[in-house]
Scaffold this active site. Structure first.
Site, PDB file in Angstrom:
ATOM      1  N   GLU A 120       1.126  -0.711  -0.287  1.00  0.00           N
ATOM      2  CA  GLU A 120      -0.294   0.057   0.010  1.00  0.00           C
ATOM      3  C   GLU A 120       0.760   0.904  -0.030  1.00  0.00           C
ATOM      4  OE1 GLU A 120      -3.906  -0.277   2.523  1.00  0.00           O
ATOM      5  OE2 GLU A 120      -3.428  -1.468   2.720  1.00  0.00           O
ATOM      6  N   HIS A 156       8.032 -26.462   4.754  1.00  0.00           N
ATOM      7  CA  HIS A 156       8.228 -27.270   3.592  1.00  0.00           C
ATOM      8  C   HIS A 156       7.557 -27.257   2.656  1.00  0.00           C
ATOM      9  CE1 HIS A 156       8.385 -29.251   7.939  1.00  0.00           C
ATOM     10  NE2 HIS A 156       8.539 -28.419   8.652  1.00  0.00           N
ATOM     11  N   LYS A 160     -13.272   0.008  -4.761  1.00  0.00           N
ATOM     12  CA  LYS A 160     -14.739   0.387  -3.768  1.00  0.00           C
ATOM     13  C   LYS A 160     -15.814   1.098  -4.474  1.00  0.00           C
ATOM     14  CE  LYS A 160     -12.701  -0.140   1.012  1.00  0.00           C
ATOM     15  NZ  LYS A 160     -12.184   0.501   2.225  1.00  0.00           N
TER      16      LYS A 160
HETATM   17  O1  PA5 Z   1      -5.297  -0.101   4.485  1.00  0.00           O
HETATM   18  C1  PA5 Z   1      -6.422   0.733   3.053  1.00  0.00           C
HETATM   19  O2  PA5 Z   1      -7.192   1.332   2.985  1.00  0.00           O
HETATM   20  C2  PA5 Z   1      -7.403  -0.667   3.355  1.00  0.00           C
HETATM   21  O3  PA5 Z   1      -6.702  -2.202   3.798  1.00  0.00           O
HETATM   22  C3  PA5 Z   1      -8.609  -0.655   4.281  1.00  0.00           C
HETATM   23  O4  PA5 Z   1      -8.640  -0.979   5.707  1.00  0.00           O
HETATM   24  C4  PA5 Z   1     -10.061  -1.797   3.435  1.00  0.00           C
HETATM   25  O5  PA5 Z   1     -10.412  -1.046   2.492  1.00  0.00           O
HETATM   26  C5  PA5 Z   1     -11.110  -1.997   4.793  1.00  0.00           C
HETATM   27  O6  PA5 Z   1     -11.734  -0.332   5.808  1.00  0.00           O
HETATM   28  P1  PA5 Z   1     -11.497  -0.032   6.525  1.00  0.00           P
HETATM   29  O7  PA5 Z   1     -10.316   0.067   7.326  1.00  0.00           O
HETATM   30  O8  PA5 Z   1     -12.183   1.814   6.160  1.00  0.00           O
HETATM   31  O9  PA5 Z   1     -13.174  -1.246   7.325  1.00  0.00           O
END
Ligand code: PA5
Length: 344
Positions: free
Chosen positions: A229, A245, A339
């Site tokens: 990310e 393994h 999303k």
């Molecule tokens: O890091 C991120 O933005 C994502 O992994 C979010 O955490 C994930 O999409 C879930 O969203 P939220 O944390 O708002 O539930």
């Protein structure tokens, strides 16, 4: 919103992680004493940055709690969930569709739910249905709110008498992270800055992060997610002894392939002694074939500070890696796009 955040925003979030833990330590969870009762299991339901706190809780509880913690990352929920399940429904935004769906199923099954969120639909629904809501500060991104998404769950279990020693471990976490940030912050140049040194090894490579079961496995998972990310790079993780393994055999592949892998091994003083031996043998197998092998050691005297020390080094390394690639670590356009598409 994240589009507007500058490259330095993530450094700012990281720098303030110890204060996030401190803020959690100041929250009042005494209301959770009233939730006492017989529970057979604990379920944390959430996705991505909101689920990793559940993984930390699972790992933490493994050797400390009398009942199991299961992390659910799906629309549906496990068949065992029912009235004797304590649920943490965790969503930073409060609007993640999988979490909302799981919440609905868990409510129908009579599970006892606690929501952890900044608000959104989850906050609204939980309030309307009479469940406790732990409201955490908005204005961050989920992966930067990692203390807020984990610490309340452990502190609540402490109030309910399901865990002990939590406050002491969180206080030590604050200390350890404060010391670490002075070595990892942008003002500290390589080679003194371990995170910058690691980022230098990960650049133009595929990071492969290895932790060990019951100690650093969640840190390895978090490193992978943070590299994905923040640095917008592929990354993979696994854990000892399991990887001995199966995955290790893949390192017989031609050097054009394995030579692109930068392996990071997370080490902890509580790693099983046979696992320590496995790590040393594994290093001797891959050394010279992969692009690099880097060991990172945890610091601290108990589980949570040691785990978060590894997580913190990885968080900083992933942001330095983003800078090596000349990109802004904060926005996650592809997640936002997915999303938006799913909402249509
Ligand atoms: O890091 C991120 O933005 C994502 O992994 C979010 O955490 C994930 O999409 C879930 O969203 P939220 O944390 O708002 O539930």
């Amino acid at each position: 919103m994240t589009e507007e955040m500058g490259k330095e925003a993530m450094f700012d979030f990281l720098y303030k992680l110890p204060e996030q833990f401190e803020a959690c330590l100041q929250m009042d969870f005494s209301w959770a004493q009233r939730l006492g009762g017989e529970y057979r299991n604990i379920l944390v339901t959430g996705l991505g940055g909101s689920a990793i706190g559940g993984d930390v809780l699972r790992s933490y509880c493994l050797t400390r709690a009398a009942i199991p913690v299961v992390v659910n990352r799906d629309y549906r929920v496990p068949a065992f969930a029912g009235p004797d399940t304590l649920v943490f429904a965790v969503s930073y935004s409060g609007n993640t569709e999988e979490t909302l769906s799981a919440y609905g199923e868990l409510k129908d099954k009579g599970a006892r739910i606690i929501a952890v969120t900044t608000g959104g639909r989850l906050g609204e629904m939980a309030r309307q249905h009479g469940y406790p809501v732990v409201e955490i500060p908005a204005g961050l991104v989920p992966r930067a709110a990692t203390a807020y998404l984990f610490a309340p769950t452990a502190l609540i279990l402490k109030e309910m008498g399901l865990l002990s020693g939590v406050r002491t471990e969180l206080e030590e976490t604050v200390q350890v992270l404060r010391e670490l940030r002075d070595q990892l912050k942008p003002g500290v140049a390589a080679p003194q800055n371990q995170a910058r040194m690691i980022a230098g090894k990960l650049v133009n490579a595929i990071p492969v992060i290895w932790g060990s079961s019951c100690t650093s496995e969640i840190a390895a998972q978090r490193w992978k997610g943070q590299v994905n990310e923040n640095a917008k790079s592929p990354a993979y993780f696994n854990q000892f002894p399991e990887l001995n393994h199966n995955e290790i055999v893949g390192f017989e592949a031609p050097e054009e392939l394995v030579g692109r892998l930068a392996v990071v091994i997370l080490r902890d003083e509580a790693d099983h002694e046979r696992v320590q031996k496995r790590i040393d043998i594994t290093k001797s197998i891959i050394d010279g074939r992969v692009k690099s092998v880097t060991e990172v050691h945890s610091t601290g005297s108990s589980f949570l500070p040691r785990l978060y020390s590894l997580i913190y080094i990885g968080d900083y390394a992933s942001v330095y890696l983003a800078l090596e690639y000349g990109i802004n670590p904060t926005p996650v356009k592809i997640i936002d796009y997915l999303k938006a598409q799913m909402a249509q």
